[in-house]
Write an enzyme that holds these catalytic residues in place. Structure first.
Site, short mmCIF file in Angstrom:
data_model
loop_
_atom_site.label_atom_id
_atom_site.label_comp_id
_atom_site.label_asym_id
_atom_site.label_seq_id
_atom_site.Cartn_x
_atom_site.Cartn_y
_atom_site.Cartn_z
CE1 TYR A 108 35.99 42.17 29.88
CE2 TYR A 108 38.01 42.45 28.62
CZ TYR A 108 37.23 42.75 29.72
OH TYR A 108 37.70 43.64 30.64
CE1 TYR A 120 42.50 30.95 35.57
CE2 TYR A 120 42.63 32.94 34.24
CZ TYR A 120 43.26 31.87 34.86
OH TYR A 120 44.62 31.73 34.76
#
Lengths: 380, 136
Positions: free
Chosen positions: A278, A326
């Site tokens: 993450y 993204y």
């Protein structure tokens, strides 16, 4: 949990990602959930477990027309969904329910129908952090970075390479928000947000959602998609105040969640074909690589700068482009899980050829929480 | 129209001694009577050994700059750029604060530089513990 006893049989993101002003937050949950149910060939009546974060399980269950006999409302930030997968796997394995839906939806950019994020002034963070001028994650998450850099001699250029390499992965992904190549100079010349971090070292802010459906590995064989098995899981929390984390060069929650998942899976680092860490901010992959034991302490900056995690490198990391390129709606963990599932199904835009094991590691809050899921795609 | 103010802490029964202390010009920490652990933020028991027997004491107010960011976005009560810092107190705990009396630049804000507490009155109830470069 016994490795391989539970599998992902449905996985999907919202049909659109990015700017979605025509959907409220709960509809983003529903859009992703409907896509995941279609992916698995299921209807709401087939679901008997619901897990979600920020929104409550009762909101999601009622909105989707589900009557659950098991719910989990763990809401510890962006890794909540890793923890939901862990809890769901345990619940299914112990017979509390059969088919669990995990949903995420977040109107992070358009901010339609989402509750405001506030810090109560009587909380410890409200008394002992907020008066000193932080404003959300960009001002708080990077606070340990200068100590980490000084301790290990990590350079601004090495941390900038995190963003450069992830943009290379994003270039391969048609759904990525940012796909144009960037250089270390571009990163270090981008607008200063909170020194030492500049704009290109901070995540995007977008709208979107994702959902997963889990069931027992035995039942998973009857579903239309290739099952993705859960090999190992881990979770922990540390502190809601970044100023109070024990060690500014390492996350205690990472050091609990990651090794717990590896032990459960019974794998070594050499077995890992694909990795998600993450990346709300550029330092998180560095902390993750070290705290999960992929590289020795202080080595992650050099490891990334030497292109080990880039396309063609030996440890493909954040292959969707990550939160930096993204998408990042605010609670990014669901999108990291989705990319691990795509890689294990063999359908990712930047597919790692022959990948059999994927590690997906999440953070919640500002190093407040962590969840790790290890996936495999070989039938037990 | 008055300038928007910085976020104001709201003391609770467990933290009132700390805010009474800053108002009186003291940086008050707590020490466990059983295991001698010095800890922060305030609570009426020891987070290391769970003893309820703890004592409040006035800390030296000395410490060093442990880590920080220099924030470049606008926040009510602040003029960017300004440092959001974590101070390593000589007694052991760390706390978030701001650094006054020096430029808010990486050059002026060297990690591990010695600091001393500088109390800043917000209103009649609340005085904040800020820090400045230590003299001498």
């Amino acid at each position: 949990m016994t490795p391989n006893s539970v599998a992902i049989v449905g996985a999907a993101e919202t049909t659109r990602l990015g700017t979605i002003p025509d959907m409220s937050q709960i509809q983003l949950h529903a859009d992703a959930a409907l896509n995941a149910m279609a992916d698995a060939g299921l209807k709401p009546a087939d679901i008997d477990g619901v897990a979600t974060a920020v929104e409550t399980p009762q909101q999601i269950a009622h909105y989707l027309g589900i009557t659950p006999s098991w719910v989990d409302g763990t809401s510890v930030g962006g890794c909540s969904f890793m923890i939901h997968v862990r809890h769901a796997a345990a619940a299914i394995a112990s017979g509390l329910c059969k088919t669990v839906l995990v949903t995420h939806g977040e109107s992070g950019k358009s901010r339609v129908g989402n509750p405001p994020r506030t810090v109560p002034p009587s909380s410890l963070a409200g008394q002992f952090e907020q008066p000193f001028g932080p404003m959300g994650p960009p001002s708080l998450f990077p606070i340990p970075v200068l100590r980490y850099m000084k301790t290990y001699g990590v350079t601004h250029e090495q941390i900038a390479m995190v963003a450069v390499v992830q943009r290379e992965w994003a270039a391969k992904n048609p759904r990525a928000t940012f796909r144009d190549p960037i250089t270390v100079e571009d990163v270090l010349n981008s607008r200063m947000i909170a020194y030492p971090f500049r704009l290109l070292q901070c995540c995007l802010v977008t709208d979107g959602g994702g959902a997963l459906i889990l069931t027992s590995a035995e039942r998973a064989r009857d579903f239309p998609r290739k099952p993705v098995y859960i090999l190992g899981t881990g979770e922990s929390v540390e502190t809601p105040m970044v100023s109070q984390m024990e060690d500014f060069t390492s996350s205690r929650a990472f050091r609990v969640a990651g090794p717990t998942a590896f032990r459960e899976a019974g794998i070594t680092h050499e077995d890992v074909d694909h990795l998600m860490i993450y990346d709300a901010f550029a330092h998180l992959p560095l902390y993750g690589l070290e705290d999960l034991g992929f590289v020795p302490r202080g080595e992650a900056g050099r490891f990334i700068a030497e292109r080990n995690t880039a396309p063609g490198g030996k440890l493909p990391l954040n292959t969707n482009g990550g939160g930096l390129s993204y998408m990042h709606s605010g609670m990014y963990g669901m999108y990291a899980l989705q990319e691990s599932v795509r890689q294990m199904r063999g359908i990712a835009p930047a597919q790692v050829a022959g990948a059999k094991i994927s590690v997906c590691h999440g953070v919640g809050g500002m190093f407040a929480a962590s969840g790790t899921i290890i996936f495999g795609n070989e039938r037990p | 129209m008055p300038e928007p103010a910085r976020a104001r802490p709201q003391p609770t029964p467990e933290t009132q001694h700390f805010w009474d202390g800053t108002r009186a010009g003291e940086l008050r920490l707590q020490r466990c009577d059983a295991c001698a652990k010095v800890y922060f933020p305030p609570r009426p028991f020891c987070p290391a050994c769970a003893s309820r027997s703890v004592s409040v004491f006035a800390a030296s107010g000395r410490g060093s700059l442990y880590s920080y960011v220099i924030h470049h976005r606008k926040v009510p009560g602040f003029t960017p750029p300004y440092a959001i810092a974590v101070v390593q107190l000589d007694e052991g705990p760390r706390m978030m604060s701001n650094i006054t009396g020096c430029a808010q630049t990486p050059e002026a804000l060297a990690l591990d530089m010695p600091l001393e507490v500088a109390f800043e009155k917000l209103d009649d109830e609340i005085t904040l513990p800020l820090f400045r470069p230590a003299k001498g």
